[in-house]
Write an enzyme that holds these catalytic residues in place. Sequence first.
Site, mmCIF file in Angstrom:
data_model
loop_
_atom_site.group_PDB
_atom_site.id
_atom_site.type_symbol
_atom_site.label_atom_id
_atom_site.label_comp_id
_atom_site.label_asym_id
_atom_site.label_seq_id
_atom_site.Cartn_x
_atom_site.Cartn_y
_atom_site.Cartn_z
ATOM 1 N N ARG A 80 2.645 1.614 4.418
ATOM 2 C CA ARG A 80 3.809 1.853 5.264
ATOM 3 C C ARG A 80 4.029 3.358 5.418
ATOM 4 O O ARG A 80 3.748 4.141 4.526
ATOM 5 C CB ARG A 80 5.063 1.212 4.672
ATOM 6 C CG ARG A 80 5.099 -0.313 4.845
ATOM 7 C CD ARG A 80 6.374 -0.928 4.288
ATOM 8 N NE ARG A 80 6.444 -0.763 2.858
ATOM 9 C CZ ARG A 80 7.141 0.160 2.222
ATOM 10 N NH1 ARG A 80 7.892 1.031 2.895
ATOM 11 N NH2 ARG A 80 7.130 0.234 0.919
ATOM 12 N N TYR A 87 -1.443 -1.566 9.941
ATOM 13 C CA TYR A 87 -1.177 -1.982 8.557
ATOM 14 C C TYR A 87 0.034 -2.934 8.470
ATOM 15 O O TYR A 87 1.064 -2.702 9.112
ATOM 16 C CB TYR A 87 -0.922 -0.752 7.660
ATOM 17 C CG TYR A 87 -0.379 -1.153 6.307
ATOM 18 C CD1 TYR A 87 -1.217 -1.714 5.348
ATOM 19 C CD2 TYR A 87 0.978 -1.052 6.015
ATOM 20 C CE1 TYR A 87 -0.715 -2.150 4.131
ATOM 21 C CE2 TYR A 87 1.491 -1.477 4.798
ATOM 22 C CZ TYR A 87 0.631 -2.023 3.853
ATOM 23 O OH TYR A 87 1.139 -2.455 2.662
ATOM 24 N N LYS A 90 8.860 -6.759 7.174
ATOM 25 C CA LYS A 90 9.876 -5.778 6.800
ATOM 26 C C LYS A 90 10.782 -5.411 7.980
ATOM 27 O O LYS A 90 11.986 -5.239 7.822
ATOM 28 C CB LYS A 90 9.225 -4.534 6.198
ATOM 29 C CG LYS A 90 8.474 -4.803 4.872
ATOM 30 C CD LYS A 90 9.362 -5.491 3.917
ATOM 31 C CE LYS A 90 8.887 -5.839 2.533
ATOM 32 N NZ LYS A 90 7.658 -5.491 1.958
ATOM 33 N N HIS A 129 15.002 -7.675 -0.392
ATOM 34 C CA HIS A 129 13.598 -7.492 -0.803
ATOM 35 C C HIS A 129 13.412 -8.183 -2.156
ATOM 36 O O HIS A 129 13.265 -7.520 -3.183
ATOM 37 C CB HIS A 129 13.309 -5.984 -0.896
ATOM 38 C CG HIS A 129 11.859 -5.621 -1.013
ATOM 39 N ND1 HIS A 129 11.440 -4.431 -1.556
ATOM 40 C CD2 HIS A 129 10.730 -6.278 -0.643
ATOM 41 C CE1 HIS A 129 10.116 -4.369 -1.516
ATOM 42 N NE2 HIS A 129 9.662 -5.470 -0.973
ATOM 43 N N SER A 135 8.533 -1.874 -3.893
ATOM 44 C CA SER A 135 7.180 -2.233 -3.487
ATOM 45 C C SER A 135 6.181 -1.972 -4.614
ATOM 46 O O SER A 135 6.232 -0.920 -5.260
ATOM 47 C CB SER A 135 6.787 -1.410 -2.255
ATOM 48 O OG SER A 135 7.712 -1.669 -1.221
ATOM 49 N N CYS A 151 5.951 -3.342 -7.513
ATOM 50 C CA CYS A 151 6.572 -3.282 -8.843
ATOM 51 C C CYS A 151 6.724 -4.650 -9.489
ATOM 52 O O CYS A 151 7.504 -4.822 -10.418
ATOM 53 C CB CYS A 151 7.915 -2.576 -8.768
ATOM 54 S SG CYS A 151 7.737 -0.799 -8.481
ATOM 55 N N ASP A 201 8.552 -11.986 -1.719
ATOM 56 C CA ASP A 201 8.865 -10.653 -1.178
ATOM 57 C C ASP A 201 10.236 -10.545 -0.522
ATOM 58 O O ASP A 201 10.863 -9.504 -0.601
ATOM 59 C CB ASP A 201 7.776 -10.252 -0.165
ATOM 60 C CG ASP A 201 7.771 -8.756 0.156
ATOM 61 O OD1 ASP A 201 7.804 -7.948 -0.791
ATOM 62 O OD2 ASP A 201 7.734 -8.401 1.342
ATOM 63 N N ARG A 243 -4.661 -5.254 0.076
ATOM 64 C CA ARG A 243 -3.770 -6.430 0.130
ATOM 65 C C ARG A 243 -4.526 -7.694 0.517
ATOM 66 O O ARG A 243 -5.533 -7.644 1.229
ATOM 67 C CB ARG A 243 -2.674 -6.194 1.171
ATOM 68 C CG ARG A 243 -1.766 -5.001 0.885
ATOM 69 C CD ARG A 243 -0.406 -5.433 0.422
ATOM 70 N NE ARG A 243 0.383 -4.328 -0.117
ATOM 71 C CZ ARG A 243 1.583 -4.495 -0.664
ATOM 72 N NH1 ARG A 243 2.127 -5.693 -0.751
ATOM 73 N NH2 ARG A 243 2.251 -3.464 -1.157
HETATM 74 P P1 GTP Z 1 5.197 -5.580 -2.708
HETATM 75 O O1 GTP Z 1 4.335 -6.652 -2.133
HETATM 76 O O2 GTP Z 1 4.672 -4.198 -2.395
HETATM 77 O O3 GTP Z 1 6.632 -5.687 -2.337
HETATM 78 O O4 GTP Z 1 5.020 -5.600 -4.295
HETATM 79 P P2 GTP Z 1 5.407 -6.601 -5.473
HETATM 80 O O5 GTP Z 1 6.734 -6.209 -6.020
HETATM 81 O O6 GTP Z 1 5.211 -8.005 -5.082
HETATM 82 O O7 GTP Z 1 4.341 -6.142 -6.577
HETATM 83 P P3 GTP Z 1 3.190 -6.974 -7.299
HETATM 84 O O8 GTP Z 1 3.700 -8.172 -8.034
HETATM 85 O O9 GTP Z 1 2.114 -7.192 -6.326
HETATM 86 O O10 GTP Z 1 2.713 -5.933 -8.409
HETATM 87 C C1 GTP Z 1 2.210 -4.675 -8.115
HETATM 88 C C2 GTP Z 1 1.411 -4.139 -9.264
HETATM 89 O O11 GTP Z 1 2.172 -4.158 -10.474
HETATM 90 C C3 GTP Z 1 0.148 -4.950 -9.527
HETATM 91 O O12 GTP Z 1 -0.916 -4.069 -9.744
HETATM 92 C C4 GTP Z 1 0.481 -5.712 -10.769
HETATM 93 O O13 GTP Z 1 -0.666 -5.976 -11.532
HETATM 94 C C5 GTP Z 1 1.465 -4.797 -11.503
HETATM 95 N N1 GTP Z 1 2.403 -5.587 -12.351
HETATM 96 C C6 GTP Z 1 3.104 -6.673 -11.967
HETATM 97 N N2 GTP Z 1 3.824 -7.180 -12.988
HETATM 98 C C7 GTP Z 1 3.590 -6.384 -14.055
HETATM 99 C C8 GTP Z 1 4.030 -6.377 -15.420
HETATM 100 O O14 GTP Z 1 4.804 -7.230 -15.859
HETATM 101 N N3 GTP Z 1 3.565 -5.379 -16.212
HETATM 102 C C9 GTP Z 1 2.709 -4.429 -15.749
HETATM 103 N N4 GTP Z 1 2.302 -3.488 -16.585
HETATM 104 N N5 GTP Z 1 2.250 -4.403 -14.478
HETATM 105 C C10 GTP Z 1 2.691 -5.365 -13.641
HETATM 106 C C1 SPV Z 2 5.936 -3.609 0.514
HETATM 107 O O1 SPV Z 2 5.470 -2.462 0.734
HETATM 108 O O2 SPV Z 2 7.028 -3.787 -0.061
HETATM 109 C C2 SPV Z 2 5.170 -4.806 0.894
HETATM 110 C C3 SPV Z 2 4.011 -4.642 1.757
HETATM 111 O O3 SPV Z 2 5.565 -5.906 0.546
HETATM 112 S S1 SPV Z 2 4.487 -4.389 3.438
HETATM 113 O O4 SPV Z 2 4.613 -5.683 4.070
HETATM 114 O O5 SPV Z 2 3.435 -3.617 4.042
HETATM 115 O O6 SPV Z 2 5.756 -3.708 3.487
HETATM 116 MN MN MN Z 3 7.561 -5.809 -0.383
#
Ligand code: GTP
Ligand code: SPV
Ligand code: MN
Length: 621
Positions: free
Chosen positions: A76, A239, A248, A268, A290, A292, A315, A407
């Site tokens: 983004r 993207y 979003k 979110h 994001s 996290c 999400d 992704r």
């Molecule tokens: P968006 O799609 O960007 O909104 O992200 P999201 O909040 O869904 O994040 P996602 O669950 O995909 O996690 C992002 C990264 O954080 C990945 O590389 C995970 O492996 C890592 N991660 C997720 N949960 C944990 C956790 O409990 N501990 C640690 N150390 N890393 C984590």
């Molecule tokens: C984020 O960045 O929080 C995502 C991926 O979930 S996107 O849809 O590109 O915003």
């Molecule tokens: Mn997101």
Amino acid sequence: MSVSVEVEAPTSNRELAAWVNEIAALTQPDRVEWCDGSEEEWTRLTNLLVEQGTLTRLAARPNSFYAKSDPTDVARVEDRTFICSERREDAGPTNNWIAPGEMRQTFGELFKGCMRGRTMYVVPFCMGPLGGEISQLGVEITDSPYVAVSMRVMTRMGERALRLIEERGAARKAGESDGGANGGRSKRDHEQGDFVKAVHSVGAPLEPGQADVPWPCSSTKYISHFPETREIWSYGSGYGGNALLGKKCYALRIASVMARDEGWLAEHMLILKLTPPSGETRYIAAAFPSACGKTNLAMLKPTIPGWKVETIGDDIAWMRFGEDGRLYAINPEAGFFGVAPGTGQVTNANAIKTLWGNSIFTNVALTDDGDVWWEGLTEEPPAHLTDWKGRSWTPGSDEPAAHPNARFTTPASQCPTIAPEWQDPKGVPISAILFGGRRATAVPLVTESLSWQHGVFLGANVASEKTAAAEGKVGELRHDPFAMLPFCGYNMGDYFGHWLDIGRREGAQLPKIYYVNWFRKNDEGKFVWPGFGENSRVLKWIVDRLNGEAKAVPTPIGLLPADLDTQGLDLSDDDLRMLLTVDREVWREEAALIPGHFETFGSHLPKELWDEYNALLDRLG
Ligand code: GTP
Ligand code: SPV
Ligand code: MN
């Protein structure tokens, strides 16, 4: 030279037909194609994308594809994202603003002929279950077939969404002709129309005979939102978050404005269903910035015996009050657009199972036998790969094989833990809301808020280390209130006020609010908390609290667990102390960051949040 591409629109909705012709006249595509969402269409478009070199068919996964973006178009673009409200103040201090008139003028030029040599796809879609009361309709016009096929995974796209738009238009007409007595709408309603209008172009017109590139895009980018007229215009990027406009742009930036006006919440947030070995099933929503951990928490495999987690969404959550005063949440999406790196058998086995087929992988690495790979998929990398830039890669290479924001795009229905009620149009009642972020220091594993107002204060102060999901410096700490900083479509000070108003609603049965942090690091820079499946221990404590069965210790920042189940975990006493205590000195420093953050919002910051700040100072002594 101006070519007329007026076509017979396959719709009875005059507003839609007129708008499509207007955009076609402006952008001058070679062809206009209305997407019906059929399997035949998916096959035709994915074949086309393979022919064009945008997609590579994966030998190892049925109906799945690999895409390699332009190396400059991987995340983004927050500094190119604009809220074009009539008044600058309504965009607020945290959004980029351009006056709508000026923006329209710029787009009038930029979009002129920008689809030359390309096909313009008309993509009707529904956010939320088809026909659901909380669901919303939109149409994306795009010159990217990659976007069209991605929208089929991420939304309810095509024929059925189009029929709903037509029904809505017909109902409006009926309302107008009986003088507004029956469902008639205001002038503003009329301007906003029967569906949200979203225009997307990769910004790369083709001259006659000019060869296309696998990932067309432009160095000029605009991701713009017109909140008053509920329109989205996106230029220059292919993207996800910049181009799949239902996500979003609509489901958060535009929907947050709708939610403010209509008394609901567009957030979110993931939504999960938690069933203890005995006792009541609970639904929990959680907002983390994001990359996290939302997708991971939503699909968590509990390590504690007898507990079960099922997935509703990963999400975005839309929440509305039900007649019983509870907040009911739906997942407006139909797919997951998830972070690949870090997703593996050990961390998120359910995501891995979801990805068995019918998926698109963008900016991951390719194996020699036609499958995908990314850091964290397996403990050991394969001996040879093609990296996300198309170069030969071996474990000795000094760059990661996959882009850190690589992704997957995959249907939610394929998730082995998808809850049977995930498409229930009335949503699921939320018992707890979690906020959190990536914090190496200061922030404990879990904190319970003292009240709704205190919970809003915690949400307003979410801060997190930046990730690769947006362009910019990774690791830098920034405030990301409610994990909505890049996604709130109006003044965030007013947004805090809206959250407080939600809490004052007559008869509201509010969820309890918690703050979590899975990312505390020790002196060696290692994560102290094992995370992933072990996060179920925190969920258990939260549910036990909801049931009045777990003890908490009061601290200056909120209530911390007195009895977290850490049995069997390899944690030292020092580790546990770090995770579950509050260091007053450190927190005085944390608190010192709050005034600067709050002052950004000036008079838009609700007074109650200053009250909470002062109460925190008092408790810190
Ligand atoms: P968006 O799609 O960007 O909104 O992200 P999201 O909040 O869904 O994040 P996602 O669950 O995909 O996690 C992002 C990264 O954080 C990945 O590389 C995970 O492996 C890592 N991660 C997720 N949960 C944990 C956790 O409990 N501990 C640690 N150390 N890393 C984590
Ligand atoms: C984020 O960045 O929080 C995502 C991926 O979930 S996107 O849809 O590109 O915003
Ligand atoms: Mn997101």
